[in-house]
Every structure is written in structure tokens, then in C-alpha cells.
Design a protein around this motif. Structure first.
Motif, PDB file in Angstrom:
ATOM      1  N   MET A  48     -73.404   7.160  15.454  1.00 18.06           N
ATOM      2  CA  MET A  48     -72.685   8.412  15.728  1.00 18.06           C
ATOM      3  C   MET A  48     -72.465   8.590  17.222  1.00 18.06           C
ATOM      4  N   PHE A  49     -71.281   9.099  17.563  1.00 20.25           N
ATOM      5  CA  PHE A  49     -70.942   9.304  18.960  1.00 20.25           C
ATOM      6  C   PHE A  49     -70.064  10.543  19.076  1.00 20.25           C
ATOM      7  N   ALA A  50     -70.433  11.453  19.975  1.00 22.30           N
ATOM      8  CA  ALA A  50     -69.671  12.678  20.216  1.00 22.30           C
ATOM      9  C   ALA A  50     -68.987  12.558  21.570  1.00 22.30           C
ATOM     10  N   PRO A  51     -67.699  12.217  21.618  1.00 23.01           N
ATOM     11  CA  PRO A  51     -67.019  12.009  22.897  1.00 23.01           C
ATOM     12  C   PRO A  51     -66.775  13.317  23.636  1.00 23.01           C
ATOM     13  N   ASP A  52     -66.778  13.237  24.953  1.00 28.18           N
ATOM     14  CA  ASP A  52     -66.459  14.382  25.794  1.00 28.18           C
ATOM     15  C   ASP A  52     -64.937  14.464  25.920  1.00 28.18           C
ATOM     16  N   LEU A  53     -64.353  15.461  25.308  1.00 27.80           N
ATOM     17  CA  LEU A  53     -62.897  15.595  25.295  1.00 27.80           C
ATOM     18  C   LEU A  53     -62.392  16.604  26.327  1.00 27.80           C
ATOM     19  N   SER A  54     -63.291  17.102  27.155  1.00 24.54           N
ATOM     20  CA  SER A  54     -62.879  18.109  28.135  1.00 24.54           C
ATOM     21  C   SER A  54     -61.837  17.534  29.087  1.00 24.54           C
ATOM     22  N   GLY A  55     -60.791  18.313  29.324  1.00 23.91           N
ATOM     23  CA  GLY A  55     -59.731  17.890  30.228  1.00 23.91           C
ATOM     24  C   GLY A  55     -58.661  17.044  29.579  1.00 23.91           C
ATOM     25  N   MET A  56     -58.873  16.636  28.323  1.00 20.03           N
ATOM     26  CA  MET A  56     -57.883  15.828  27.621  1.00 20.03           C
ATOM     27  C   MET A  56     -56.950  16.716  26.805  1.00 20.03           C
ATOM     28  N   LYS A  57     -55.653  16.469  26.927  1.00 21.02           N
ATOM     29  CA  LYS A  57     -54.675  17.241  26.167  1.00 21.02           C
ATOM     30  C   LYS A  57     -54.508  16.700  24.751  1.00 21.02           C
ATOM     31  N   LYS A  58     -54.465  15.369  24.637  1.00 21.80           N
ATOM     32  CA  LYS A  58     -54.288  14.742  23.328  1.00 21.80           C
ATOM     33  C   LYS A  58     -55.032  13.407  23.318  1.00 21.80           C
ATOM     34  N   PRO A  59     -56.317  13.446  22.963  1.00 22.77           N
ATOM     35  CA  PRO A  59     -57.117  12.217  22.989  1.00 22.77           C
ATOM     36  C   PRO A  59     -56.597  11.182  21.997  1.00 22.77           C
TER      37      PRO A  59
END
Length: 347
Positions: A48-59
Motif C-alpha cells: 500500500m502506498f498513499a501518494p502526496d498529491l498536494s500541488g498537483m492539478k491532475k495526477p
């Protein structure tokens, strides 16, 4: 797990207790690769991995999978298994970074005739080193015994990785233009491609793999061939962080220049590469001479000293070369993008 044991399964050639010992041996190495985002630890049914999506508009998730191929035979002949895992990681993460995506995690699959925990530990040591070089986490894997299908000392190694990039930052060649400059990043040697040809022309099953050779700078043939594939992730990430506008990237793997470079081109554009602009490692001369291999076939099979090619605007060449040097890369201005439909021209 210590209560899990099957005499019947062991009699069929599968020792589940050896599998548990392997896990215990590799657990500290695996955990050394953990980066922010890893959830849980080794032993679950899924990593399991929870990516840091902060600052991303459309990962955008980008994935890559590959194996090491018949380079594994060299590791077996030399009984040296602690670097082959770096190759496995490299073949996946170098593909991912071509799209501008930073690798997040990696999983491996090892199939073997008989589970030797000490050897599995060696193999995974290379995998974890590759993950550290790529700044990604090893979040899981699988080791499977295949008695009756593989000889006891045989094994195969494959894996896959997943990375992430914001859609507006994807490197897809759309910005590529006539006049862009091509920068080549030096390889460490043969990397992990073309080894079926290498093994044939050098007769590695019968060759002296351990004696130093003057033609190889004092390395033995085995050492020169087993050098792991270079991982270019940190270097490309450094370029992007410094603001270099990378227009296209090509990982020079199977198929060499003639197959991989056109993949970074767009319609109407061709990469013109100067072969005198970068050094050619001596291992390739040895291979070519031993097999009487035509020059074109060499560049259609091997990386010939360049493991990755980047296309950047002419005005950012010096900036890019400086960043690459600071990242520990040997980089060369090897050509430019011109009009044409050939895809690649070697001059």
C-alpha cells in the motif's frame, strides 16, 4: 508462520519454511527503501502506498515493467547475485522517468528452482539498492519455487514500478522542435540488453570470466558484463527541479539507437546523432570483434555508451550539462533535432 509446514509439499520440492526464512532475511533491507507514503510493512497481501498529491492539478500514474533477461546467466556463472536486482529496478524506473514521472514504488517477482534464502537475500540486496538509487520504495514482491520446471540453481527476476506526474508536466514530445539539442547520458556498459548475442559471440559458458583483461581496463570479462544498469532517475528529477524544459526523453534499451530514439521523435522530426561526440566503451569493441558484428547491428542492439538521451532547447544546454555534472552524470552534447522522417540518423 512458524507453525506452517507441509511434509507433502516439501516432498514435492517446495519448502515453505525456506520462504519464511527468506522474508525474515530481507525485511530490514526492504524497510530501508521506505519513503513517505508507504503504509504497512512487508508481509501483507498487497503493498500500500498513499501518494502526496498536494500541488498537483491532475495526477497521472505511469507504470513500467521489465526483467533482467539472460544477463542472469552471467550472475549464475559467477555466483554473484547482489547487483542483478539493480538492473531489474533500472529497467523499469528508467522507462518511467522518460515521461517525467517520479517512481513511487517497486515490486519484484523471483521464480527459482529451489529457494535458497541466502541467495534470495543477495538478489533482494540489489533490488533494494536500486530502489534507493531511484528514490522509490520496495513495497512487496513474490518468490516462487518451480521444481520440475527449473533446475535447482536457476532463477528468473522481473518487476514493475509505478510513478506519478502532474498531467501538465508530462514529457511526451509535444514540445519537440527543430533545433533542440540532444544530450546523451553515459551508460555503465552493456546494461541489460542484448545478452543473448553477447553470450553467443563471447561463448561465456566456456570463456575465462575472472582474469583481468588489459582491453577492459583491468576488469575481467565477467566484471565488465555484470556492471549494473545505471539509474537516471535522480539526474532527470534534478533537471526538472532546476527548471530545464525537457522536451523528450529516450531510454536506450533493447533495439539500441535505431529502435528507441525514434520513439521520442514526433512526425516530421529526426534525431541526428554524431557518433564521435561520445566515447564508446571498450566492451562493445570486444563484442563486435568477437562476433564480426556489422556496425549497424551494434547500434541496433546495444546502447554503445549512451543509456539515455534528452532533448532540450538550445538555450538550456549549458544549464542542463551543469546540473547533470552536479548529479554525478557524464553527459555529452551528441546531436540535434532536424526536419525529416527517418526518426534517427547516425553520422
Amino acid at each position: 508462520m512458524e507453525k506452517s509446514h507441509s511434509d507433502s509439499y516439501a516432498a514435492a520440492g517446495v519448502d515453505v519454511t525456506a520462504g519464511y526464512e527468506s522474508v525474515n532475511r530481507i525485511k530490514p533491507m526492504v524497510e530501508s527503501t521506505y519513503i513517505p507514503g508507504v503504509l504497512g510493512t512487508l508481509g501483507g497481501f498487497g503493498g500500500m502506498f498513499a501518494p502526496d498529491l498536494s500541488g498537483m492539478k491532475k495526477p497521472v500514474l505511469v507504470s513500467g515493467t521489465d526483467g533482467v533477461g539472460t544477463k542472469l546467466r552471467l550472475a549464475m556463472l559467477l555466483n554473484k547475485h547482489d547487483t542483478i536486482g539493480i538492473d531489474c529496478v533500472a529497467m523499469c524506473v528508467n522507462d518511467i522517468i522518460c515521461g517525467g514521472a517520479a517512481p513511487l514504488f517497486f515490486l519484484d517477482y523471483i521464480a527459482c528452482g529451489k529457494n535458497d534464502p541466502a541467495r534470495i537475500e543477495e538478489i533482494v540486496a540489489g533490488i533494494t539498492e536500486g530502489c534507493r538509487q531511484a528514490e522509490c520504495a520496495l513495497v512487496g514482491g513474490e518468490t516462487a519455487e518451480h521444481p520440475g520446471m527449473m533446475e535447482p540453481d536457476d532463477y528468473d527476476l522481473a518487476g514493475f514500478s509505478v510513478g506519478i506526474v502532474d498531467e501538465e508536466k508530462v514529457i511526451d514530445g509535444k514540445k519537440l522542435a527543430q533545433g533542440d539539442v540532444l544530450i546523451g547520458l553515459a551508460s555503465t556498459g552493456v546494461h541489460s540488453n542484448g545478452f543473448s548475442l553477447v553470450r553467443k559471440v563471447l561463448d561465456v559458458e566456456n570463456a575465462d570470466l575472472t582474469s583481468p583483461r588489459e582491453a577492459l581496463g583491468g576488469k575481467s570479462l565477467g566484471e565488465a558484463l555484470l556492471i549494473p544498469t545505471r539509474i537516471y532517475v535522480k539526474a532527470v528529477k534534478a533537471l526538472l527541479k532546476d527548471g530545464v524544459d525537457i522536451h523528450a526523453v529516450s531510454h536506450i534499451t533493447g533495439g539500441g539507437f535505431y529502435e528507441n530514439v525514434p520513439r521520442m521523435m514526433t512526425d516530421g522530426l529526426t534525431a541526428r546523432i554524431r557518433l564521435d561526440a561520445f566515447p564508446r566503451p571498450s566492451i562493445f569493441d570486444l563484442i563486435q570483434q568477437a562476433g564480426g558484428i556489422p556496425e549497424r547491428d551494434m547500434y541496433n542492439t546495444f546502447n554503445m555508451g549512451i543509456g539515455m538521451i534528452l532533448a532540450v532547447p538550445a538555450g538550456q544546454v549549458q544549464q542542463a550539462l551543469s546540473v547533470l555534472a552536479a548529479s554525478g552524470e557524464q553527459a555529452y552534447e551528441i546531436g540535434s533535432v532536424i526536419q525529416g522522417d527517418a526518426g534517427v540518423e547516425l553520422v
